[in-house]
Design an enzyme around this catalytic site. Structure first.
Site, PDB file in Angstrom:
ATOM      1  N   GLY A  31       0.802  -1.224   0.000  1.00 22.00           N
ATOM      2  CA  GLY A  31       0.000   0.000   0.000  1.00 22.00           C
ATOM      3  C   GLY A  31       0.834   1.273   0.000  1.00 22.00           C
ATOM      4  N   GLY A  36       5.230   4.009  -8.979  1.00 21.40           N
ATOM      5  CA  GLY A  36       5.829   2.688  -9.185  1.00 21.40           C
ATOM      6  C   GLY A  36       4.769   1.604  -9.081  1.00 21.40           C
ATOM      7  N   HIS A  37       3.983   1.624  -7.995  1.00 18.55           N
ATOM      8  CA  HIS A  37       2.917   0.639  -7.824  1.00 18.55           C
ATOM      9  C   HIS A  37       1.930   0.697  -8.993  1.00 18.55           C
ATOM     10  CE1 HIS A  37       3.859   1.376  -3.398  1.00 18.55           C
ATOM     11  NE2 HIS A  37       4.026   0.079  -3.510  1.00 18.55           N
ATOM     12  N   GLN A 148      11.470  -4.452 -10.105  1.00 19.25           N
ATOM     13  CA  GLN A 148      12.915  -4.717 -10.028  1.00 19.25           C
ATOM     14  C   GLN A 148      13.582  -3.864  -8.964  1.00 19.25           C
ATOM     15  OE1 GLN A 148      14.066  -4.150 -14.114  1.00 19.25           O
ATOM     16  NE2 GLN A 148      13.193  -6.109 -14.719  1.00 19.25           N
ATOM     17  N   SER A 185       9.496   5.089  -3.592  1.00 18.31           N
ATOM     18  CA  SER A 185       9.321   4.164  -2.468  1.00 18.31           C
ATOM     19  C   SER A 185       8.315   4.775  -1.499  1.00 18.31           C
ATOM     20  CB  SER A 185      10.666   3.968  -1.751  1.00 18.31           C
ATOM     21  OG  SER A 185      10.461   3.347  -0.501  1.00 18.31           O
TER      22      SER A 185
HETATM   23  P1  AMP Z   1       5.770  -2.515  -1.646  1.00 16.48           P
HETATM   24  O1  AMP Z   1       4.408  -1.942  -1.485  1.00 16.48           O
HETATM   25  O2  AMP Z   1       6.866  -1.542  -1.325  1.00 16.48           O
HETATM   26  O3  AMP Z   1       5.933  -3.865  -1.022  1.00 16.48           O
HETATM   27  O4  AMP Z   1       5.946  -2.761  -3.210  1.00 16.48           O
HETATM   28  C1  AMP Z   1       5.020  -3.513  -3.940  1.00 16.48           C
HETATM   29  C2  AMP Z   1       5.599  -3.816  -5.288  1.00 16.48           C
HETATM   30  O5  AMP Z   1       5.906  -2.599  -5.959  1.00 16.48           O
HETATM   31  C3  AMP Z   1       6.912  -4.615  -5.213  1.00 16.48           C
HETATM   32  O6  AMP Z   1       6.929  -5.589  -6.241  1.00 16.48           O
HETATM   33  C4  AMP Z   1       7.953  -3.559  -5.437  1.00 16.48           C
HETATM   34  O7  AMP Z   1       9.150  -4.062  -6.014  1.00 16.48           O
HETATM   35  C5  AMP Z   1       7.244  -2.643  -6.404  1.00 16.48           C
HETATM   36  N1  AMP Z   1       7.826  -1.310  -6.376  1.00 16.48           N
HETATM   37  C6  AMP Z   1       7.956  -0.492  -5.309  1.00 16.48           C
HETATM   38  N2  AMP Z   1       8.585   0.642  -5.665  1.00 16.48           N
HETATM   39  C7  AMP Z   1       8.862   0.529  -6.993  1.00 16.48           C
HETATM   40  C8  AMP Z   1       9.507   1.363  -7.960  1.00 16.48           C
HETATM   41  N3  AMP Z   1      10.004   2.561  -7.628  1.00 16.48           N
HETATM   42  N4  AMP Z   1       9.604   0.915  -9.212  1.00 16.48           N
HETATM   43  C9  AMP Z   1       9.122  -0.300  -9.570  1.00 16.48           C
HETATM   44  N5  AMP Z   1       8.500  -1.133  -8.719  1.00 16.48           N
HETATM   45  C10 AMP Z   1       8.368  -0.720  -7.447  1.00 16.48           C
END
Ligand code: AMP
Length: 284
Positions: A31, A36-37, A148, A185
Protein backbone atom coordinates in the site's frame (compact mmCIF):
# COMPACT_ATOMS: atom_id res chain seq x y z
CA UNK A 1 -13.56 -1.91 -8.33
CA UNK A 2 -14.43 -4.53 -5.76
CA UNK A 3 -12.93 -4.51 -2.26
CA UNK A 4 -12.52 -8.02 -0.86
CA UNK A 5 -11.27 -8.58 2.68
CA UNK A 6 -11.98 -12.25 3.21
CA UNK A 7 -9.47 -14.79 1.72
CA UNK A 8 -12.15 -17.43 1.00
CA UNK A 9 -14.25 -14.83 -0.84
CA UNK A 10 -11.16 -13.80 -2.80
CA UNK A 11 -10.57 -17.40 -3.92
CA UNK A 12 -14.24 -17.82 -4.81
CA UNK A 13 -14.12 -14.66 -6.97
CA UNK A 14 -11.02 -15.92 -8.83
CA UNK A 15 -12.60 -19.34 -9.49
CA UNK A 16 -15.71 -17.66 -10.82
CA UNK A 17 -13.60 -15.65 -13.29
CA UNK A 18 -11.78 -18.77 -14.47
CA UNK A 19 -15.09 -20.40 -15.26
CA UNK A 20 -15.72 -17.60 -17.75
CA UNK A 21 -12.25 -18.03 -19.29
CA UNK A 22 -10.64 -14.88 -17.86
CA UNK A 23 -6.96 -14.60 -16.88
CA UNK A 24 -5.92 -12.91 -13.63
CA UNK A 25 -2.83 -10.81 -12.88
CA UNK A 26 -1.83 -10.16 -9.27
CA UNK A 27 0.20 -7.23 -7.93
CA UNK A 28 1.19 -7.80 -4.29
CA UNK A 29 1.78 -4.53 -2.36
CA UNK A 30 1.97 -3.07 1.09
CA UNK A 31 0.00 0.00 0.00
CA UNK A 32 0.68 3.74 0.18
CA UNK A 33 0.70 3.74 -3.59
CA UNK A 34 3.03 5.78 -5.75
CA UNK A 35 3.63 5.82 -9.50
CA UNK A 36 5.83 2.69 -9.19
CA UNK A 37 2.92 0.64 -7.82
CA UNK A 38 0.52 2.10 -10.41
CA UNK A 39 2.88 1.16 -13.27
CA UNK A 40 2.91 -2.44 -12.04
CA UNK A 41 -0.90 -2.43 -11.97
CA UNK A 42 -1.06 -1.06 -15.53
CA UNK A 43 1.40 -3.72 -16.68
CA UNK A 44 -0.71 -6.45 -15.06
CA UNK A 45 -3.72 -5.01 -16.93
CA UNK A 46 -1.90 -5.29 -20.25
CA UNK A 47 -0.93 -8.90 -19.58
CA UNK A 48 -4.11 -10.31 -18.03
CA UNK A 49 -7.86 -9.79 -18.42
CA UNK A 50 -8.38 -8.95 -14.75
CA UNK A 51 -6.14 -7.31 -12.15
CA UNK A 52 -6.12 -8.09 -8.45
CA UNK A 53 -3.99 -5.89 -6.17
CA UNK A 54 -3.32 -7.14 -2.68
CA UNK A 55 -2.77 -4.51 0.00
CA UNK A 56 -1.32 -6.09 3.11
CA UNK A 57 1.39 -4.74 5.41
CA UNK A 58 2.85 -8.13 6.23
CA UNK A 59 4.12 -8.18 9.83
CA UNK A 60 6.26 -11.31 9.38
CA UNK A 61 8.66 -9.59 7.00
CA UNK A 62 9.53 -6.80 9.44
CA UNK A 63 12.27 -7.21 12.05
CA UNK A 64 11.64 -6.24 15.70
CA UNK A 65 13.36 -2.85 15.27
CA UNK A 66 11.92 -2.04 11.86
CA UNK A 67 9.14 0.33 10.85
CA UNK A 68 6.04 -1.94 10.94
CA UNK A 69 3.95 0.33 13.20
CA UNK A 70 5.13 3.50 11.44
CA UNK A 71 4.67 2.11 7.92
CA UNK A 72 2.65 4.73 5.98
CA UNK A 73 -1.00 3.85 5.33
CA UNK A 74 -3.87 5.66 3.59
CA UNK A 75 -6.57 3.28 2.49
CA UNK A 76 -8.93 5.87 0.96
CA UNK A 77 -6.18 7.32 -1.20
CA UNK A 78 -4.99 3.85 -2.25
CA UNK A 79 -8.52 2.83 -3.20
CA UNK A 80 -8.93 5.93 -5.42
CA UNK A 81 -5.56 5.41 -7.11
CA UNK A 82 -6.10 1.70 -7.77
CA UNK A 83 -9.59 2.32 -9.17
CA UNK A 84 -8.11 5.05 -11.38
CA UNK A 85 -5.82 2.58 -13.18
CA UNK A 86 -8.56 0.02 -13.72
CA UNK A 87 -7.85 -2.49 -10.95
CA UNK A 88 -10.71 -5.01 -10.69
CA UNK A 89 -10.24 -6.17 -7.10
CA UNK A 90 -8.39 -4.66 -4.17
CA UNK A 91 -7.76 -7.55 -1.78
CA UNK A 92 -7.27 -6.15 1.73
CA UNK A 93 -7.09 -8.92 4.32
CA UNK A 94 -6.33 -8.10 7.95
CA UNK A 95 -3.57 -9.86 9.88
CA UNK A 96 -5.98 -12.24 11.61
CA UNK A 97 -7.40 -13.34 8.26
CA UNK A 98 -3.92 -14.12 6.93
CA UNK A 99 -2.31 -15.78 9.96
CA UNK A 100 -3.64 -18.03 12.67
CA UNK A 101 -1.81 -18.68 15.91
CA UNK A 102 -1.68 -22.37 14.88
CA UNK A 103 0.46 -21.69 11.87
CA UNK A 104 3.55 -23.93 11.57
CA UNK A 105 4.60 -23.49 7.94
CA UNK A 106 7.26 -21.16 6.59
CA UNK A 107 8.59 -21.04 3.04
CA UNK A 108 12.37 -20.71 3.00
CA UNK A 109 14.32 -20.07 -0.19
CA UNK A 110 17.89 -21.08 0.59
CA UNK A 111 21.12 -19.36 -0.45
CA UNK A 112 19.59 -16.48 -2.44
CA UNK A 113 18.40 -15.02 0.84
CA UNK A 114 21.79 -15.13 2.61
CA UNK A 115 23.13 -12.09 0.77
CA UNK A 116 22.28 -8.41 0.40
CA UNK A 117 19.14 -7.51 2.40
CA UNK A 118 18.89 -11.08 3.70
CA UNK A 119 22.15 -10.65 5.63
CA UNK A 120 20.93 -7.43 7.32
CA UNK A 121 17.32 -8.51 7.81
CA UNK A 122 17.17 -12.07 9.20
CA UNK A 123 13.77 -13.66 8.59
CA UNK A 124 12.71 -10.99 6.12
CA UNK A 125 12.69 -13.20 3.03
CA UNK A 126 11.06 -16.13 4.82
CA UNK A 127 8.28 -13.65 5.67
CA UNK A 128 8.09 -12.48 2.06
CA UNK A 129 8.19 -15.99 0.50
CA UNK A 130 5.54 -17.25 2.91
CA UNK A 131 3.12 -14.38 2.43
CA UNK A 132 3.55 -14.41 -1.35
CA UNK A 133 2.84 -18.15 -1.37
CA UNK A 134 -0.29 -17.53 0.67
CA UNK A 135 -1.38 -14.71 -1.65
CA UNK A 136 -0.76 -16.93 -4.70
CA UNK A 137 -2.84 -19.72 -3.16
CA UNK A 138 -5.64 -17.35 -2.23
CA UNK A 139 -5.81 -15.36 -5.47
CA UNK A 140 -4.66 -18.17 -7.82
CA UNK A 141 -3.39 -15.77 -10.49
CA UNK A 142 -2.01 -16.69 -13.92
CA UNK A 143 0.72 -14.11 -13.53
CA UNK A 144 2.12 -11.74 -10.92
CA UNK A 145 4.04 -8.49 -11.36
CA UNK A 146 6.89 -7.46 -9.05
CA UNK A 147 9.22 -4.44 -9.22
CA UNK A 148 12.92 -4.72 -10.03
CA UNK A 149 13.38 -2.11 -7.33
CA UNK A 150 13.29 -5.06 -4.92
CA UNK A 151 15.76 -6.96 -7.05
CA UNK A 152 16.52 -9.68 -4.49
CA UNK A 153 12.83 -10.17 -3.72
CA UNK A 154 12.13 -10.69 -7.44
CA UNK A 155 14.96 -13.26 -7.68
CA UNK A 156 13.67 -15.09 -4.59
CA UNK A 157 10.08 -15.21 -5.87
CA UNK A 158 11.15 -16.41 -9.31
CA UNK A 159 13.24 -19.19 -7.72
CA UNK A 160 10.44 -20.18 -5.33
CA UNK A 161 7.88 -20.27 -8.12
CA UNK A 162 10.06 -22.50 -10.28
CA UNK A 163 11.23 -24.74 -7.42
CA UNK A 164 7.70 -25.32 -6.13
CA UNK A 165 6.12 -25.71 -9.60
CA UNK A 166 3.67 -22.94 -8.88
CA UNK A 167 2.94 -22.38 -12.57
CA UNK A 168 2.52 -18.63 -12.17
CA UNK A 169 4.33 -16.34 -14.62
CA UNK A 170 6.48 -13.85 -12.72
CA UNK A 171 6.95 -10.53 -14.50
CA UNK A 172 9.60 -8.02 -13.43
CA UNK A 173 8.84 -4.32 -13.91
CA UNK A 174 11.70 -1.78 -14.31
CA UNK A 175 12.36 0.65 -11.45
CA UNK A 176 10.18 3.76 -11.61
CA UNK A 177 12.09 6.88 -10.57
CA UNK A 178 11.40 10.51 -9.71
CA UNK A 179 12.62 13.05 -12.29
CA UNK A 180 15.89 13.49 -10.36
CA UNK A 181 16.61 9.75 -10.24
CA UNK A 182 15.38 8.82 -6.75
CA UNK A 183 13.72 5.38 -6.90
CA UNK A 184 10.09 5.75 -5.83
CA UNK A 185 9.32 4.16 -2.47
CA UNK A 186 6.56 4.43 0.11
CA UNK A 187 9.39 5.06 2.59
CA UNK A 188 10.38 8.29 0.76
CA UNK A 189 7.54 9.97 2.67
CA UNK A 190 9.72 9.73 5.79
CA UNK A 191 12.24 12.14 4.19
CA UNK A 192 12.23 15.91 4.73
CA UNK A 193 13.83 18.15 2.07
CA UNK A 194 17.39 17.79 3.28
CA UNK A 195 17.15 14.02 3.81
CA UNK A 196 15.60 13.68 0.39
CA UNK A 197 18.71 15.34 -1.06
CA UNK A 198 20.84 12.81 0.86
CA UNK A 199 18.69 9.98 -0.52
CA UNK A 200 19.86 10.91 -4.02
CA UNK A 201 23.24 9.44 -3.00
CA UNK A 202 21.90 5.99 -3.96
CA UNK A 203 20.94 6.71 -7.58
CA UNK A 204 23.92 9.05 -8.00
CA UNK A 205 26.25 6.39 -6.59
CA UNK A 206 24.86 3.95 -9.14
CA UNK A 207 25.30 6.52 -11.93
CA UNK A 208 28.90 7.02 -10.84
CA UNK A 209 29.60 3.27 -10.98
CA UNK A 210 28.00 3.00 -14.41
CA UNK A 211 30.04 5.95 -15.71
CA UNK A 212 33.31 4.50 -14.39
CA UNK A 213 32.46 1.04 -15.75
CA UNK A 214 31.47 2.63 -19.08
CA UNK A 215 34.92 4.23 -19.19
CA UNK A 216 36.53 0.80 -18.76
CA UNK A 217 36.83 0.20 -14.98
CA UNK A 218 35.86 -3.44 -14.30
CA UNK A 219 37.38 -3.93 -10.86
CA UNK A 220 34.70 -4.26 -8.20
CA UNK A 221 37.26 -3.25 -5.58
CA UNK A 222 37.99 0.07 -7.34
CA UNK A 223 34.33 0.76 -8.11
CA UNK A 224 33.37 0.07 -4.50
CA UNK A 225 36.04 2.48 -3.20
CA UNK A 226 34.69 5.20 -5.49
CA UNK A 227 31.02 4.71 -4.57
CA UNK A 228 31.75 4.36 -0.88
CA UNK A 229 33.70 7.64 -0.89
CA UNK A 230 30.92 9.38 -2.81
CA UNK A 231 28.06 8.19 -0.56
CA UNK A 232 30.06 8.89 2.59
CA UNK A 233 30.57 12.46 1.35
CA UNK A 234 26.77 12.99 1.34
CA UNK A 235 25.37 14.15 4.70
CA UNK A 236 23.24 11.85 6.89
CA UNK A 237 24.12 8.64 5.03
CA UNK A 238 25.18 5.32 6.56
CA UNK A 239 25.95 2.51 4.10
CA UNK A 240 24.40 -0.88 4.91
CA UNK A 241 25.92 -2.54 1.86
CA UNK A 242 27.39 -1.87 -1.56
CA UNK A 243 27.31 -5.19 -3.44
CA UNK A 244 28.20 -6.20 -6.96
CA UNK A 245 26.47 -9.52 -7.57
CA UNK A 246 25.66 -11.94 -10.35
CA UNK A 247 22.05 -11.33 -11.39
CA UNK A 248 21.01 -14.99 -10.94
CA UNK A 249 23.15 -16.44 -8.15
CA UNK A 250 23.25 -13.13 -6.21
CA UNK A 251 26.81 -14.10 -5.28
CA UNK A 252 29.44 -11.37 -5.02
CA UNK A 253 31.66 -10.91 -8.06
CA UNK A 254 35.10 -9.31 -8.25
CA UNK A 255 35.02 -8.29 -11.91
CA UNK A 256 32.08 -6.56 -13.58
CA UNK A 257 30.45 -8.23 -16.58
CA UNK A 258 27.08 -8.06 -18.39
CA UNK A 259 25.38 -10.04 -15.61
CA UNK A 260 26.58 -7.81 -12.79
CA UNK A 261 24.04 -5.92 -10.73
CA UNK A 262 25.09 -3.21 -8.29
CA UNK A 263 22.76 -3.27 -5.27
CA UNK A 264 22.84 -0.63 -2.53
CA UNK A 265 21.20 -0.21 0.85
CA UNK A 266 21.78 3.06 2.67
CA UNK A 267 20.26 4.42 5.86
CA UNK A 268 19.31 8.06 5.52
CA UNK A 269 19.12 10.25 8.62
CA UNK A 270 19.73 7.27 10.88
CA UNK A 271 16.41 5.51 10.33
CA UNK A 272 15.13 5.48 6.75
CA UNK A 273 16.67 2.48 4.99
CA UNK A 274 16.50 2.82 1.21
CA UNK A 275 17.56 0.37 -1.51
CA UNK A 276 18.36 0.76 -5.18
CA UNK A 277 20.03 -1.31 -7.88
CA UNK A 278 21.01 -1.41 -11.53
CA UNK A 279 22.94 -3.43 -14.02
CA UNK A 280 26.40 -1.88 -14.18
CA UNK A 281 27.04 -2.11 -17.92
CA UNK A 282 24.87 -0.51 -20.57
CA UNK A 283 22.73 -2.82 -22.61
CA UNK A 284 22.80 -5.53 -19.94
P1 AMP B 1 5.77 -2.51 -1.65
O1 AMP B 1 4.41 -1.94 -1.48
O2 AMP B 1 6.87 -1.54 -1.32
O3 AMP B 1 5.93 -3.86 -1.02
O4 AMP B 1 5.95 -2.76 -3.21
C1 AMP B 1 5.02 -3.51 -3.94
C2 AMP B 1 5.60 -3.82 -5.29
O5 AMP B 1 5.91 -2.60 -5.96
C3 AMP B 1 6.91 -4.61 -5.21
O6 AMP B 1 6.93 -5.59 -6.24
C4 AMP B 1 7.95 -3.56 -5.44
O7 AMP B 1 9.15 -4.06 -6.01
C5 AMP B 1 7.24 -2.64 -6.40
N1 AMP B 1 7.83 -1.31 -6.38
C6 AMP B 1 7.96 -0.49 -5.31
N2 AMP B 1 8.59 0.64 -5.66
C7 AMP B 1 8.86 0.53 -6.99
C8 AMP B 1 9.51 1.36 -7.96
N3 AMP B 1 10.00 2.56 -7.63
N4 AMP B 1 9.60 0.91 -9.21
C9 AMP B 1 9.12 -0.30 -9.57
N5 AMP B 1 8.50 -1.13 -8.72
C10 AMP B 1 8.37 -0.72 -7.45
Amino acid sequence: MKIIRNPAKMTAWSREQYRTGKTIGLVPTMGYFHEGHLSLMRMAGRRANLVVVSLFVNPTQFGPNEDLSAYPRDFDRDRELAAGVGVDVLFVPDVAAMYSSWEKTTVIVRDLTDHLCGADRPGHFAGVATVVTKLFNIVQPDLAVFGQKDFQQLAVIRRMCTDLNMGIEIIGHPIVREADGLAMSSRNTYLDDSLRESALSLSRGIDLARRLAGAGERSVKQLTIAIRAFINSCPETAIDYISFVNDRSLHDVTVVDEETVLALAVKIGGRVRLIDNSYVLDGS
